[in-house]
Write an enzyme that holds these catalytic residues in place. Structure first.
Site, PDB file in Angstrom:
ATOM      1  N   ARG B  15     -13.572 -20.044 -23.138  1.00 56.61           N
ATOM      2  CA  ARG B  15     -13.395 -18.614 -22.866  1.00 56.61           C
ATOM      3  C   ARG B  15     -14.540 -18.104 -21.972  1.00 56.61           C
ATOM      4  O   ARG B  15     -14.340 -17.835 -20.806  1.00 56.61           O
ATOM      5  CB  ARG B  15     -13.343 -17.828 -24.193  1.00 56.61           C
ATOM      6  CG  ARG B  15     -12.786 -16.413 -24.043  1.00 56.61           C
ATOM      7  CD  ARG B  15     -13.796 -15.345 -23.671  1.00 56.61           C
ATOM      8  NE  ARG B  15     -14.915 -15.254 -24.613  1.00 56.61           N
ATOM      9  CZ  ARG B  15     -15.990 -14.504 -24.389  1.00 56.61           C
ATOM     10  NH1 ARG B  15     -16.100 -13.792 -23.271  1.00 56.61           N
ATOM     11  NH2 ARG B  15     -16.991 -14.484 -25.261  1.00 56.61           N
ATOM     12  N   CYS B 240     -24.236 -22.371 -12.854  1.00 59.20           N
ATOM     13  CA  CYS B 240     -24.467 -23.661 -12.209  1.00 59.20           C
ATOM     14  C   CYS B 240     -25.559 -23.565 -11.158  1.00 59.20           C
ATOM     15  O   CYS B 240     -25.556 -22.639 -10.353  1.00 59.20           O
ATOM     16  CB  CYS B 240     -23.186 -24.144 -11.553  1.00 59.20           C
ATOM     17  SG  CYS B 240     -23.327 -25.818 -10.918  1.00 59.20           S
TER      18      CYS B 240
END
Lengths: 301, 301
Positions: B15, B240
């Protein structure tokens, strides 16, 4: 927590960071970078290592670097020396402090300098005595305190035995190294519970690598025990997510940011630190791995 | 430290992680990933969010995902619901638990759902009552507890006021969110010093993002206070270093590794976790940012 009100950050990027970078920086770039670092508010810079160039080609220009930087009188300029020859070079460049090194694990020490721990002591003793005789302070690094790439776990008594020897020889501070970045906050707690029965927290600096992401957590745990001196490398130089698996020092900029958020004084100007990181990032030609630098790059598009 | 002997890790990657990934995963890939997660030893998976697809296109297939995963009876399958319509969809898919959300800062709540905090309470009350009536437990997320992108610092009393409301409505656990990853261990300490005068540590989970690298340090500080439930996202999905500045959940794999190193039981099989991370890494087609995955990639060349 009764944390220290201020901490000392010892910047090891020009030595420990650079020696793990493949791209060889020019001598003039190193000097320009160190000159920038000298005006960030950092009070301690380890600028190079006087080892044989075949060991660490990146630092083959140690003498030129040490002789040509612009010294800020508020900064202690230190360098690593492995032996008397290295010490002589360092003294010829008038560094303020020298550092010696030894490993807590036999195998790592042997792999690193081809000597047992016992065989290393007389060498360190000679170097330390000579440095002190020249009016220098001497710092001692103990590597692999929390784990060894060859032996795994290392008995803490190994480190304590070395601490005793080094302090007797006249070392002013011991930097406890998590060379391969395996320490957890539990280990830091266990180690310091024992170590601080023998020594004052002011006797130690902690030197963490962030290989497994635990460096800041370990530093906060060390703070809980009153440790107030930490080694770090600007931008996390020497380890990089773009070279996966690389094991770098904890990043100075992330460390300063955390301390300042914790109302623990570092004396460092974060803006000047970012400028200095951007400078070296451009020279190594790849993104530095720190969180602070990633955010900065992002905010600039 | 008198740390808990075991912790519960709540995996929010499918999620919170996925909703911050640009590349839309296919429904079958999501199902296959969740099915892998179900056999890692994790006991809680937040599998999707039943919000309007225009809000989060990545999770438009919430019903298909929830209906087609293979349920492991040892795992609690949860999903986020913003309102009664979302709850009805979630109930139609027989999720085990639903989560509702609200922000500690007015501006963030307004930006997020176009309602003031006071206007949000009746909506949550209706959802919570209906879910409990259907035999479900309800979890509450409070966002921006430690800082808001619009307002900066947020008064802790804002969070306490919301906690009081939510617990009165029948919430079983509140997840305290550091939505933008600004919390420091000092803030965690200050917050918990106050919060634990009002509630038991078992009432809370902590939900840290690692934007500034402090997530693991914050988690250890929360552990010091007896908190034993933590949210995380496998591999740091959703943030990231290859997309600098991205703000991801703390990585499940780094968290599990740290706990296991600290002799704190997670129940998670690290090998299965890596397999599951490799699967989703391949699907999102870029390296996951966790330290564990970087080391794994490196060791495999």
């Amino acid at each position: 927590m009764n944390w220290p009100k201020s901490v000392t950050i010892k910047e090891v990027g020009p030595r420990d960071g650079l020696q793990n970078e493949k791209l060889i920086l020019s001598t003039s770039d190193k000097i320009a970078w160190i000159d920038r670092l000298s005006y960030t508010g950092l009070t301690y810079l380890e600028i190079t290592s006087f080892v044989h160039p075949k060991w660490i080609p990146q630092l083959a220009d140690a003498v030129e670097v040490a002789q040509n930087i612009n010294r800020n009188p508020s900064v202690t300029y230190a360098a690593l020396v492995p032996n008397m020859k290295g010490l002589e070079s360092a003294l010829s460049c008038s560094v303020d402090e020298v550092s010696v090194f030894i490993s807590a694990s036999e195998t790592h020490n042997k792999q690193n300098i081809n000597k047992t721990i016992s065989e290393t002591f007389p060498i360190l003793q000679e170097v330390i005595a000579a440095a002190i005789n020249e009016g220098k302070t001497v710092r001692g690094y103990i590597s692999t305190v929390f784990g060894c790439p060859y032996e795994g776990d290392v008995d803490y008594n190994q480190a304590f035995r070395i601490c005793e020897k080094l302090f007797t020889m006249g070392i002013s501070e011991i930097s406890l190294g998590d060379t391969i970045g395996v320490a957890s906050p539990r280990q830091v707690e266990d180690f310091l519970n024992q170590a601080l029965k023998l020594y004052q927290p002011q006797s130690f600096a902690m030197h963490f690598h962030d290989t497994r992401g635990m460096a800041l957590a370990n530093i906060v745990k060390a703070l809980d025990y009153g440790i107030s001196t930490f080694d770090s490398s600007l931008g996390g130089l020497g380890g990089c997510p773009y070279a996966p698996g690389a094991s770098g020092n904890v990043a100075t900029d992330d460390l300063v940011h955390m301390f300042e958020k914790m109302n623990i004084h570092t004396g460092v100007n974060e803006g000047a630190l970012v400028d200095s990181a951007l400078f070296v990032q451009k020279k190594i030609n790849k993104p530095l791995p720190s969180h602070r630098m990633a955010m900065y790059s992002h905010s600039k598009g």
